[in-house]
Design a protein around this motif. Structure first.
Motif, mmCIF file in Angstrom:
data_model
loop_
_atom_site.group_PDB
_atom_site.id
_atom_site.type_symbol
_atom_site.label_atom_id
_atom_site.label_comp_id
_atom_site.label_asym_id
_atom_site.label_seq_id
_atom_site.Cartn_x
_atom_site.Cartn_y
_atom_site.Cartn_z
ATOM 1 N N ILE A 21 1.755 8.474 4.094
ATOM 2 C CA ILE A 21 1.935 7.402 3.104
ATOM 3 C C ILE A 21 2.717 6.238 3.694
ATOM 4 O O ILE A 21 2.395 5.070 3.467
ATOM 5 C CB ILE A 21 2.652 7.971 1.858
ATOM 6 C CG1 ILE A 21 1.680 8.835 1.062
ATOM 7 C CG2 ILE A 21 3.222 6.854 0.984
ATOM 8 C CD1 ILE A 21 2.342 9.658 -0.013
ATOM 9 N N LEU A 79 -4.067 10.628 -5.405
ATOM 10 C CA LEU A 79 -4.334 10.706 -3.972
ATOM 11 C C LEU A 79 -5.563 11.582 -3.748
ATOM 12 O O LEU A 79 -5.817 12.521 -4.499
ATOM 13 C CB LEU A 79 -3.128 11.309 -3.244
ATOM 14 C CG LEU A 79 -1.821 10.519 -3.322
ATOM 15 C CD1 LEU A 79 -0.704 11.297 -2.628
ATOM 16 C CD2 LEU A 79 -1.965 9.151 -2.697
ATOM 17 N N LEU A 125 0.897 4.215 -2.858
ATOM 18 C CA LEU A 125 0.649 5.609 -2.491
ATOM 19 C C LEU A 125 1.870 6.479 -2.772
ATOM 20 O O LEU A 125 1.739 7.625 -3.225
ATOM 21 C CB LEU A 125 0.258 5.696 -1.015
ATOM 22 C CG LEU A 125 -1.093 5.065 -0.642
ATOM 23 C CD1 LEU A 125 -1.266 5.060 0.872
ATOM 24 C CD2 LEU A 125 -2.240 5.801 -1.313
ATOM 25 N N SER A 164 1.028 3.650 5.332
ATOM 26 C CA SER A 164 0.210 2.916 4.356
ATOM 27 C C SER A 164 -1.174 3.531 4.181
ATOM 28 O O SER A 164 -2.107 2.860 3.758
ATOM 29 C CB SER A 164 0.105 1.426 4.721
ATOM 30 O OG SER A 164 -0.744 1.207 5.827
ATOM 31 N N GLY A 165 -1.292 4.818 4.512
ATOM 32 C CA GLY A 165 -2.558 5.499 4.306
ATOM 33 C C GLY A 165 -3.628 5.134 5.312
ATOM 34 O O GLY A 165 -4.817 5.382 5.067
ATOM 35 N N VAL A 179 -8.786 7.294 0.632
ATOM 36 C CA VAL A 179 -7.394 7.742 0.541
ATOM 37 C C VAL A 179 -7.018 8.104 -0.891
ATOM 38 O O VAL A 179 -6.174 8.972 -1.121
ATOM 39 C CB VAL A 179 -6.442 6.657 1.092
ATOM 40 C CG1 VAL A 179 -4.986 7.091 0.976
ATOM 41 C CG2 VAL A 179 -6.791 6.365 2.549
ATOM 42 N N ILE A 180 -7.615 7.437 -1.881
ATOM 43 C CA ILE A 180 -7.351 7.757 -3.280
ATOM 44 C C ILE A 180 -8.678 7.954 -3.998
ATOM 45 O O ILE A 180 -9.753 7.623 -3.475
ATOM 46 C CB ILE A 180 -6.534 6.652 -3.992
ATOM 47 C CG1 ILE A 180 -7.333 5.352 -4.062
ATOM 48 C CG2 ILE A 180 -5.195 6.446 -3.310
ATOM 49 C CD1 ILE A 180 -6.663 4.291 -4.903
ATOM 50 N N LEU A 204 -8.216 1.214 -1.006
ATOM 51 C CA LEU A 204 -7.854 2.604 -0.726
ATOM 52 C C LEU A 204 -8.973 3.567 -1.107
ATOM 53 O O LEU A 204 -9.178 4.589 -0.440
ATOM 54 C CB LEU A 204 -6.560 2.959 -1.466
ATOM 55 C CG LEU A 204 -5.294 2.255 -0.965
ATOM 56 C CD1 LEU A 204 -4.110 2.534 -1.904
ATOM 57 C CD2 LEU A 204 -4.944 2.699 0.454
ATOM 58 N N ARG A 251 0.829 -1.199 0.000
ATOM 59 C CA ARG A 251 0.000 0.000 0.000
ATOM 60 C C ARG A 251 0.869 1.256 0.000
ATOM 61 O O ARG A 251 0.585 2.218 -0.722
ATOM 62 C CB ARG A 251 -0.929 0.003 1.218
ATOM 63 C CG ARG A 251 -2.102 -0.964 1.123
ATOM 64 C CD ARG A 251 -2.799 -1.119 2.468
ATOM 65 N NE ARG A 251 -3.211 0.137 3.059
ATOM 66 C CZ ARG A 251 -4.478 0.546 3.165
ATOM 67 N NH1 ARG A 251 -5.464 -0.224 2.696
ATOM 68 N NH2 ARG A 251 -4.772 1.690 3.750
ATOM 69 N N SER A 252 1.923 1.251 0.801
ATOM 70 C CA SER A 252 2.814 2.406 0.855
ATOM 71 C C SER A 252 3.484 2.647 -0.487
ATOM 72 O O SER A 252 3.655 3.794 -0.918
ATOM 73 C CB SER A 252 3.880 2.198 1.938
ATOM 74 O OG SER A 252 3.306 2.191 3.224
ATOM 75 N N TRP A 287 2.104 9.692 -5.165
ATOM 76 C CA TRP A 287 2.567 10.954 -4.571
ATOM 77 C C TRP A 287 3.663 11.585 -5.413
ATOM 78 O O TRP A 287 3.628 12.773 -5.723
ATOM 79 C CB TRP A 287 3.049 10.668 -3.156
ATOM 80 C CG TRP A 287 3.517 11.844 -2.366
ATOM 81 C CD1 TRP A 287 2.771 12.882 -1.909
ATOM 82 C CD2 TRP A 287 4.850 12.082 -1.916
ATOM 83 N NE1 TRP A 287 3.560 13.757 -1.196
ATOM 84 C CE2 TRP A 287 4.835 13.287 -1.179
ATOM 85 C CE3 TRP A 287 6.051 11.386 -2.052
ATOM 86 C CZ2 TRP A 287 5.987 13.815 -0.591
ATOM 87 C CZ3 TRP A 287 7.192 11.912 -1.455
ATOM 88 C CH2 TRP A 287 7.150 13.114 -0.741
#
Length: 389
Positions: free
Chosen positions: A373, A72, A15, A376-377, A52-53, A47, A11-12, A19
């Motif tokens: 981020i 994002l 993201l 992991s959001g 988050v997105i 997400l 996930r990180s 980003w």
């Protein structure tokens, strides 16, 4: 080869890529983070559900290509406290870098602990009050402090008492995860965002030359997130030199900071910083002043070369005022690196970035977004989490 990652790391990575890139079509995102499109679809679904997105329709870059563009979320709010250039900045912004709130407070070098605490309290209370009045939930706070070391109770550069600051944040922003770190981490993260994706493709030695002078070893932030600070600005190069704000005499910072540059040019440092990248064109630089600037750049290069002897990085990026100078002046840095580095310039790639002076609190907000981020959001939970680095 596909990378083995935990769900959190995956996930990180997704993201982080969004980003750094500013957004991506799904196939490009999958390729950028080395995942299958099926895996990307599952992660995007999670997400999006968490807010988050978001996805919007955009014209594909080629005929028959994808039309769903992933970015994002613009609804996530992060905050920053950034100390830089004799000032303290507080800000709230979005993950995309839009600043929604920003205030500046005077914080001169050498200010006592009580006055620093009073200024910090005012800044945090004003920020928390602004967010509360508008019903804004802050998902992450980043606090950038020059000379910060988690093993020291108070920074030797700015008299911030970490324990008291923690109490203040617990009282005013109890549900917001906070990250306290050295200002060079914020500078390096902010610069990495400006670079975008796939520029250097590996680790590099990052040097920032401004009111403060510092360095960091940066890995590809979209993947690992590693930023390791290196003390270069307060390396003593002349024990008989001028007293530095850290208390030592003859530090590199006393020779190459914007304070030193302003003295050479006989101008106010605040005016110099406000000029940004235009300063070499806005000031009439005399021959003696230019010769002195080149000599100072030589000292910077010697310090960098010695640092590279300790850590064998191949890529070097210098941000700050030297990047605005013509190539013939900047050549002094490269020559001096070769004079002090074992093996000379062989294999060294040196890049100069724009000055990026007077842009606070851009770096602090970038660090806040990146810290979110790296979590992991995950949206904030009840109870603060203090992270120091």
């Amino acid at each position: 080869m596909r990378l083995i990652r935990s769900r959190r790391d995956t996930r990180s990575a997704v993201l982080g890529y969004l980003w750094c890139s500013g957004g991506s079509f799904r196939p490009d995102l999958a390729q950028g983070v080395a995942l299958t499109e099926a895996s990307i679809s599952r992660i995007i679904g999670d997400l999006k559900a968490e807010g988050v997105i978001e996805e919007t329709r955009r014209t594909a870059p080629y005929r028959g290509g994808p039309s769903q563009f992933v970015t994002l979320s613009n609804q996530i709010r992060v905050a920053a406290i950034e100390i830089s250039n004799n000032s303290l900045y507080s800000a709230v912004g979005t993950l995309a870098g839009e600043t929604l709130y920003s205030e500046r407070y005077d914080l001169p070098d050498g200010l006592g602990a009580a006055d620093v605490a009073a200024t910090m309290t005012r800044a945090v209370c004003d920020l928390a009050g602004w967010a509360k009045q508008r019903g804004i939930a802050l998902e992450q706070l980043a606090v950038s402090i020059p000379g910060y070391d988690p093993d020291l109770r108070t920074s030797p550069i700015v008299a911030v008492n970490v324990a008291r600051l923690d109490d203040l944040l617990q009282r005013e922003l109890p549900e917001t995860p906070a990250r306290l770190t050295n200002s060079m981490v914020a500078r390096a993260v902010g610069h990495r965002l400006e670079m975008g994706t796939g520029v250097l493709g590996g680790s590099y030695f990052f040097v920032f030359v401004g009111h403060g002078v510092g360095a960091a070893i940066v890995d590809e932030l979209a993947e690992s997130g590693d930023v390791e600070t290196c003390e270069i600005g307060h390396v003593v190069i002349d024990p008989g030199g001028a007293v530095c704000r850290c208390g030592h005499a003859g530090c590199l910072e006393t020779y190459v900071s914007t304070v030193a540059l302003a003295n050479i040019l006989a101008v106010q440092e605040s005016e110099l910083i406000n000029r940004g990248d235009r300063w070499p064109h806005d000031y009439r630089i005399s021959a003696p002043a230019r010769a002195e600037i080149r000599a100072r750049l030589g000292r910077l290069g010697l310090a960098i070369g010695n640092a590279l002897n300790l850590n064998r990085q191949r890529n070097v990026v210098i941000a700050g005022w030297p990047g605005s100078l013509p190539a013939e002046d900047r050549a002094n840095v490269l020559e001096a690196i070769g004079q002090s580095r074992l093996g000379g310039l062989q294999g060294i790639a040196l890049t100069f970035s724009p000055a990026s002076l007077g842009r606070e609190p851009v770096s602090g907000l970038a660090l806040a977004a990146f810290s979110f981020i790296r979590r992991s959001g995950e949206r904030r939970a009840q109870g603060r989490h203090l992270i120091t680095s």
